[in-house]
Design a protein around this motif. Sequence first.
Motif, PDB file in Angstrom:
ATOM      1  N   VAL A 211       0.867  -1.171   0.000  1.00  0.00           N
ATOM      2  CA  VAL A 211       0.000   0.000   0.000  1.00  0.00           C
ATOM      3  C   VAL A 211       0.900   1.215   0.000  1.00  0.00           C
ATOM      4  CG1 VAL A 211      -1.822   1.248   1.199  1.00  0.00           C
ATOM      5  CG2 VAL A 211      -1.767  -1.251   1.283  1.00  0.00           C
ATOM      6  N   THR A 212       0.670   2.119  -0.917  1.00  0.00           N
ATOM      7  CA  THR A 212       1.516   3.297  -1.022  1.00  0.00           C
ATOM      8  C   THR A 212       0.661   4.528  -1.291  1.00  0.00           C
ATOM      9  OG1 THR A 212       3.531   4.174  -2.063  1.00  0.00           O
ATOM     10  CG2 THR A 212       1.913   3.150  -3.513  1.00  0.00           C
TER      11      THR A 212
ATOM     12  N   LYS B   8       4.479   8.297  -4.627  1.00  0.00           N
ATOM     13  CA  LYS B   8       5.656   7.592  -4.120  1.00  0.00           C
ATOM     14  C   LYS B   8       6.134   6.568  -5.141  1.00  0.00           C
ATOM     15  CE  LYS B   8       5.861   9.194   0.186  1.00  0.00           C
ATOM     16  NZ  LYS B   8       5.348   8.575   1.397  1.00  0.00           N
ATOM     17  N   ASP B   9       7.399   6.164  -4.997  1.00  0.00           N
ATOM     18  CA  ASP B   9       7.963   5.120  -5.861  1.00  0.00           C
ATOM     19  C   ASP B   9       7.825   3.765  -5.171  1.00  0.00           C
ATOM     20  OD1 ASP B   9      10.894   7.078  -6.948  1.00  0.00           O
ATOM     21  OD2 ASP B   9       8.735   7.342  -7.291  1.00  0.00           O
ATOM     22  N   VAL B  10       7.645   2.705  -5.977  1.00  0.00           N
ATOM     23  CA  VAL B  10       7.582   1.357  -5.417  1.00  0.00           C
ATOM     24  C   VAL B  10       8.475   0.424  -6.226  1.00  0.00           C
ATOM     25  CG1 VAL B  10       5.272   1.570  -4.426  1.00  0.00           C
ATOM     26  CG2 VAL B  10       5.539   0.708  -6.753  1.00  0.00           C
ATOM     27  N   GLU B  11       8.979  -0.592  -5.539  1.00  0.00           N
ATOM     28  CA  GLU B  11       9.792  -1.626  -6.183  1.00  0.00           C
ATOM     29  C   GLU B  11       9.171  -2.970  -5.912  1.00  0.00           C
ATOM     30  OE1 GLU B  11      14.447  -0.200  -6.366  1.00  0.00           O
ATOM     31  OE2 GLU B  11      13.875  -1.908  -5.131  1.00  0.00           O
ATOM     32  N   LEU B  12       8.939  -3.712  -6.972  1.00  0.00           N
ATOM     33  CA  LEU B  12       8.368  -5.050  -6.850  1.00  0.00           C
ATOM     34  C   LEU B  12       9.428  -6.048  -7.304  1.00  0.00           C
ATOM     35  CD1 LEU B  12       4.896  -4.325  -8.520  1.00  0.00           C
ATOM     36  CD2 LEU B  12       5.622  -3.872  -6.175  1.00  0.00           C
TER      37      LEU B  12
ATOM     38  N   SER C 147      -2.916   0.861  -9.434  1.00  0.00           N
ATOM     39  CA  SER C 147      -3.400  -0.167  -8.520  1.00  0.00           C
ATOM     40  C   SER C 147      -3.809  -1.410  -9.303  1.00  0.00           C
ATOM     41  CB  SER C 147      -4.601   0.347  -7.713  1.00  0.00           C
ATOM     42  OG  SER C 147      -4.227   1.419  -6.879  1.00  0.00           O
ATOM     43  N   ALA C 148      -3.230  -2.532  -8.926  1.00  0.00           N
ATOM     44  CA  ALA C 148      -3.470  -3.791  -9.652  1.00  0.00           C
ATOM     45  C   ALA C 148      -2.659  -4.888  -8.973  1.00  0.00           C
ATOM     46  CB  ALA C 148      -3.028  -3.664 -11.107  1.00  0.00           C
TER      47      ALA C 148
ATOM     48  N   ASN D   4      11.538 -22.432 -21.839  1.00  0.00           N
ATOM     49  CA  ASN D   4      11.524 -22.396 -23.304  1.00  0.00           C
ATOM     50  C   ASN D   4      10.262 -21.772 -23.871  1.00  0.00           C
ATOM     51  OD1 ASN D   4       9.657 -24.245 -22.580  1.00  0.00           O
ATOM     52  ND2 ASN D   4      10.728 -26.025 -23.403  1.00  0.00           N
ATOM     53  N   LYS D   5       9.582 -20.964 -23.078  1.00  0.00           N
ATOM     54  CA  LYS D   5       8.353 -20.263 -23.475  1.00  0.00           C
ATOM     55  C   LYS D   5       7.191 -21.222 -23.711  1.00  0.00           C
ATOM     56  CE  LYS D   5      10.680 -16.585 -26.026  1.00  0.00           C
ATOM     57  NZ  LYS D   5      10.657 -15.822 -27.281  1.00  0.00           N
ATOM     58  N   GLU D   6       7.380 -22.508 -23.438  1.00  0.00           N
ATOM     59  CA  GLU D   6       6.272 -23.429 -23.685  1.00  0.00           C
ATOM     60  C   GLU D   6       5.368 -23.592 -22.484  1.00  0.00           C
ATOM     61  OE1 GLU D   6       7.937 -26.170 -27.337  1.00  0.00           O
ATOM     62  OE2 GLU D   6       7.457 -27.097 -25.422  1.00  0.00           O
ATOM     63  N   LYS D   7       5.818 -23.171 -21.353  1.00  0.00           N
ATOM     64  CA  LYS D   7       5.007 -23.277 -20.147  1.00  0.00           C
ATOM     65  C   LYS D   7       5.478 -22.194 -19.197  1.00  0.00           C
ATOM     66  CE  LYS D   7       3.816 -26.600 -16.521  1.00  0.00           C
ATOM     67  NZ  LYS D   7       3.999 -28.001 -16.083  1.00  0.00           N
ATOM     68  N   LEU D   8       4.569 -21.302 -18.846  1.00  0.00           N
ATOM     69  CA  LEU D   8       4.916 -20.232 -17.920  1.00  0.00           C
ATOM     70  C   LEU D   8       4.511 -20.624 -16.509  1.00  0.00           C
ATOM     71  CD1 LEU D   8       5.184 -18.650 -20.602  1.00  0.00           C
ATOM     72  CD2 LEU D   8       4.099 -16.711 -19.469  1.00  0.00           C
ATOM     73  N   PHE D   9       5.414 -20.383 -15.577  1.00  0.00           N
ATOM     74  CA  PHE D   9       5.135 -20.605 -14.162  1.00  0.00           C
ATOM     75  C   PHE D   9       4.980 -19.233 -13.511  1.00  0.00           C
ATOM     76  CE2 PHE D   9       6.079 -25.145 -13.730  1.00  0.00           C
ATOM     77  CZ  PHE D   9       6.774 -25.390 -14.908  1.00  0.00           C
ATOM     78  N   PHE D  10       3.846 -19.038 -12.865  1.00  0.00           N
ATOM     79  CA  PHE D  10       3.554 -17.733 -12.283  1.00  0.00           C
ATOM     80  C   PHE D  10       3.837 -17.697 -10.785  1.00  0.00           C
ATOM     81  CE2 PHE D  10       1.430 -15.124 -15.457  1.00  0.00           C
ATOM     82  CZ  PHE D  10       1.168 -16.048 -16.452  1.00  0.00           C
ATOM     83  N   GLY D  11       4.231 -16.519 -10.334  1.00  0.00           N
ATOM     84  CA  GLY D  11       4.285 -16.260  -8.904  1.00  0.00           C
ATOM     85  C   GLY D  11       2.900 -15.876  -8.414  1.00  0.00           C
ATOM     86  N   SER D  12       2.796 -15.675  -7.091  1.00  0.00           N
ATOM     87  CA  SER D  12       1.498 -15.355  -6.490  1.00  0.00           C
ATOM     88  C   SER D  12       1.106 -13.891  -6.662  1.00  0.00           C
ATOM     89  CB  SER D  12       1.517 -15.704  -5.009  1.00  0.00           C
ATOM     90  OG  SER D  12       1.745 -17.080  -4.848  1.00  0.00           O
ATOM     91  N   GLY D  13       2.063 -13.092  -7.140  1.00  0.00           N
ATOM     92  CA  GLY D  13       1.732 -11.701  -7.439  1.00  0.00           C
ATOM     93  C   GLY D  13       1.944 -10.743  -6.293  1.00  0.00           C
ATOM     94  N   THR D  14       2.020  -9.470  -6.633  1.00  0.00           N
ATOM     95  CA  THR D  14       2.046  -8.386  -5.647  1.00  0.00           C
ATOM     96  C   THR D  14       0.800  -7.552  -5.865  1.00  0.00           C
ATOM     97  OG1 THR D  14       4.454  -8.226  -5.506  1.00  0.00           O
ATOM     98  CG2 THR D  14       3.192  -6.265  -4.906  1.00  0.00           C
ATOM     99  N   GLN D  15      -0.009  -7.444  -4.817  1.00  0.00           N
ATOM    100  CA  GLN D  15      -1.202  -6.596  -4.868  1.00  0.00           C
ATOM    101  C   GLN D  15      -0.767  -5.184  -4.508  1.00  0.00           C
ATOM    102  OE1 GLN D  15      -4.987  -7.235  -5.173  1.00  0.00           O
ATOM    103  NE2 GLN D  15      -4.540  -5.077  -5.546  1.00  0.00           N
ATOM    104  N   LEU D  16      -0.812  -4.281  -5.473  1.00  0.00           N
ATOM    105  CA  LEU D  16      -0.414  -2.893  -5.244  1.00  0.00           C
ATOM    106  C   LEU D  16      -1.653  -2.018  -5.120  1.00  0.00           C
ATOM    107  CD1 LEU D  16       1.789  -0.678  -5.144  1.00  0.00           C
ATOM    108  CD2 LEU D  16       1.520  -0.461  -7.620  1.00  0.00           C
ATOM    109  N   SER D  17      -1.716  -1.279  -4.026  1.00  0.00           N
ATOM    110  CA  SER D  17      -2.823  -0.340  -3.816  1.00  0.00           C
ATOM    111  C   SER D  17      -2.239   1.055  -3.654  1.00  0.00           C
ATOM    112  CB  SER D  17      -3.607  -0.714  -2.560  1.00  0.00           C
ATOM    113  OG  SER D  17      -4.156  -2.009  -2.683  1.00  0.00           O
ATOM    114  N   VAL D  18      -2.659   1.971  -4.510  1.00  0.00           N
ATOM    115  CA  VAL D  18      -2.178   3.342  -4.451  1.00  0.00           C
ATOM    116  C   VAL D  18      -3.313   4.224  -3.931  1.00  0.00           C
ATOM    117  CG1 VAL D  18      -1.163   5.249  -5.725  1.00  0.00           C
ATOM    118  CG2 VAL D  18      -0.671   2.897  -6.421  1.00  0.00           C
ATOM    119  N   LEU D  19      -3.068   4.839  -2.782  1.00  0.00           N
ATOM    120  CA  LEU D  19      -4.129   5.626  -2.139  1.00  0.00           C
ATOM    121  C   LEU D  19      -4.094   7.097  -2.573  1.00  0.00           C
ATOM    122  CD1 LEU D  19      -3.799   4.156   1.453  1.00  0.00           C
ATOM    123  CD2 LEU D  19      -5.280   3.407  -0.412  1.00  0.00           C
TER     124      LEU D  19
END
Lengths: 110, 112
Positions: free
Chosen positions: B12-13, B17-21, B87-88, B97-112
């Motif tokens: 939450v920022t 402000k600047d953020v780093e993910l 915010s997203a 090899n681009k044939e299967k992508l493995f995703f992380g759980s993500g960062t929920q960014l909220s800009v107030l």
Amino acid sequence: QQPVQSPQAVILREGEDAVINCSSSKALYSVHWYRQKHGEAPVFLMILLKGGEQKGHDKISASFNEKKQQSSLYLTASQLSYSGTYFCGTEDSGTYKYIFGTGTRLKVLA
Amino acid sequence: GAGVSQSPSNKVTEKGKDVELRCDPISGHTALYWYRQRLGQGLEFLIYFQGNSAPDKSGLPSDRFSAERTGESVSTLTIQRTQQEDSAVYLCASSVNKEKLFFGSGTQLSVL
């Protein structure tokens, strides 16, 4: 231009079948399918590498029509666990982008 | 590691402000992708790395967004002077090899 999926949303009863379509305005060289459950990251389901290819995993299968630039995902005898948003994915030809379709929300009810 | 790791999971920022993910891909995965997913929307491609090189930055929404990757591992997505429309959920994925992508759980960014 991202691939367009249809339908946008579908509600099923357990045991019913569904078909999700993915259509591209550009040439498709491969198609991937992913499922994203609410609040989670997308998970890979399967990849189709050439036209005419069909694949299946459990009761979920897919086909790829390279000429028509389309792919379809078939869910048979749906289970509650199939609920989620389904995305097709492909490399955007001529670029380095890996892009996803517009998504199809699927809800399976008991 | 066992999977793609992203941090923080929530940020939450304040506007301006600047953020780093951060994204830590699966070891050995040379391809790394960043996506933005707004609430109830699809996956918007931001940038792709092959090794440390980003051959296509055209998906970055504005010059406030930048990304780097060092040592063919960790990647950082930086958003400067954040706006409410930033915010997203920001998702990172890696692939061999681009044939299967493995995703992380993500960062929920909220800009107030």
